[in-house]
Design an enzyme around this catalytic site. Structure first.
Site, PDB file in Angstrom:
ATOM      1  N   LYS A 144     -23.391  77.135 -23.339  1.00  0.00           N
ATOM      2  CA  LYS A 144     -23.614  76.264 -21.843  1.00  0.00           C
ATOM      3  C   LYS A 144     -24.797  75.531 -21.975  1.00  0.00           C
ATOM      4  CE  LYS A 144     -20.345  80.173 -20.093  1.00  0.00           C
ATOM      5  NZ  LYS A 144     -20.260  80.902 -18.945  1.00  0.00           N
ATOM      6  N   LYS A 183      -5.725  78.162 -27.830  1.00  0.00           N
ATOM      7  CA  LYS A 183      -5.060  79.395 -26.587  1.00  0.00           C
ATOM      8  C   LYS A 183      -4.997  78.048 -24.903  1.00  0.00           C
ATOM      9  CE  LYS A 183      -7.595  83.677 -27.667  1.00  0.00           C
ATOM     10  NZ  LYS A 183      -8.125  84.972 -27.452  1.00  0.00           N
ATOM     11  N   LYS A 225      -7.978  77.129 -18.790  1.00  0.00           N
ATOM     12  CA  LYS A 225      -7.972  76.303 -17.629  1.00  0.00           C
ATOM     13  C   LYS A 225      -8.116  74.757 -17.402  1.00  0.00           C
ATOM     14  CE  LYS A 225      -9.782  80.888 -15.578  1.00  0.00           C
ATOM     15  NZ  LYS A 225     -10.469  81.827 -15.082  1.00  0.00           N
TER      16      LYS A 225
END
Length: 326
Positions: free
Chosen positions: A111, A192, A195
């Site tokens: 991140k 997959k 979002k």
């Protein structure tokens, strides 16, 4: 019964993969274990965010968890920031974990490399995650491989704290939950369901209206050979549809495949099955949305149940580490 803890961040919208891959197991597990489920909104503060959207998404996620079947009379369901023991416990964890342990956390590396702004909390949030787990005398934490490192940190911190200050925390163990349905992106079936905004066409959101669900499924990528069979490597798109249909109807993908010789009927039946699976969830969600006081009461009850356990564990930890009682 073993006590189980799971948390979920209020970021992004819940999609069909989240539901079939994880949340259906949460609903089942609440009847098999003493289950504690937490909307971890404090973790969402580690990166830049919109304050009003965080409030909305936290409320939305809490409603959705109840709508999918989490029963506040059976499990403990609460919002993390409603129980101040989590923030206090995190400080004790930060004082027990080492800098080296934090630096080795894989998710921080991933991140921080992509971010323009890296908060201190993004570095130390595994300590808060350890507190989340340890404050409930948790026996088991269901996790995928990407989160196992965080449970191992919680174990190490608990063992170190117990060694230095006496028996305080239950040492949790990571458990791999039962395999959920394999739900992939409808447009990129080797990835997959996600979002992310750029995956919208391939992602079915739990709150999508029936027309949108049907449109997305009917536009799903398949292949050109026209044969319906479950073969993930050779036919990822068709296999994804079969996996979704099977999960919605209580069959295996191989069993579902026997009913079809063409892609059109497979897509139509898959869309209908998804719509019917989500219909009662959406109905319950909108009932809760129309009765905000009911959700306030549910979360207040959950916070009280959570605090009854976490305050006792935190008091034990504060006493053993040497803090003066108030």
């Amino acid at each position: 019964m073993a006590r189980v803890f799971s948390g979920i961040q209020p970021t992004g919208d819940v999609h069909l993969g989240n539901l079939l891959g994880a949340l259906v197991h949460w609903v089942r597990a609440q009847h098999e274990h003493e289950s504690v489920y937490c909307v971890v909104d404090l973790h969402a503060l580690t990166v830049p965010h919109d304050a009003e959207e965080l409030r909305r998404s936290t409320s939305r996620l809490a409603r959705l968890l109840v709508a999918v079947g989490l029963d506040p009379d059976v499990c403990t369901l609460f919002v993390q920031s409603h129980v101040h023991e989590h923030a206090e416990g995190a400080w004790l964890m930060e004082c027990t974990a080492s800098y080296g342990e934090m630096k080795r956390m894989v998710q921080f590396k991933e991140k921080s490399e992509k971010a323009d702004f890296v908060s201190t909390a993004l570095f130390t949030y595994p300590a808060l995650q350890a507190a989340d787990i340890l404050l409930y005398d948790t026996d088991e934490v269901p996790v995928g491989e990407d989160q196992r490192q965080h449970v191992e940190l919680a174990r190490d911190v608990a063992l170190r704290f117990n060694h230095h200050y006496g028996d305080t925390f239950v040492v949790p163990r990571a458990v791999v939950p039962p395999a959920g349905a394999r739900v992939m992106d409808l447009q990129q079936p080797t990835s997959k369901m996600s979002k992310s905004a750029d995956a919208a066409a391939g992602t079915i959101l739990v709150l999508d209206d029936p027309a949108a669900i049907t449109r997305k499924v009917k536009r799903a990528v398949t292949d050109t050979d026209g044969e319906v069979r479950y073969d993930v490597a050779a036919k990822p798109g068709v296999s994804n549809l079969l996996s979704i249909l099977a999960a919605c109807t209580g069959r295996t993908p191989e069993e579902a495949a026997r009913d079809y010789t063409q892609y059109g009927p497979l897509k139509a039946d898959t869309a209908e099955a998804v719509v019917e699976l989500l219909r009662p969830i959406q109905q319950r969600y909108h009932e809760l949305e129309d009765d905000p006081d009911a959700m306030v009461e549910i979360l207040a009850k959950g916070a009280a149940k959570a605090q009854a356990v976490s305050s006792s564990v935190l008091d034990r930890a504060k006493r053993n580490i040497g803090l003066l009682a108030r």
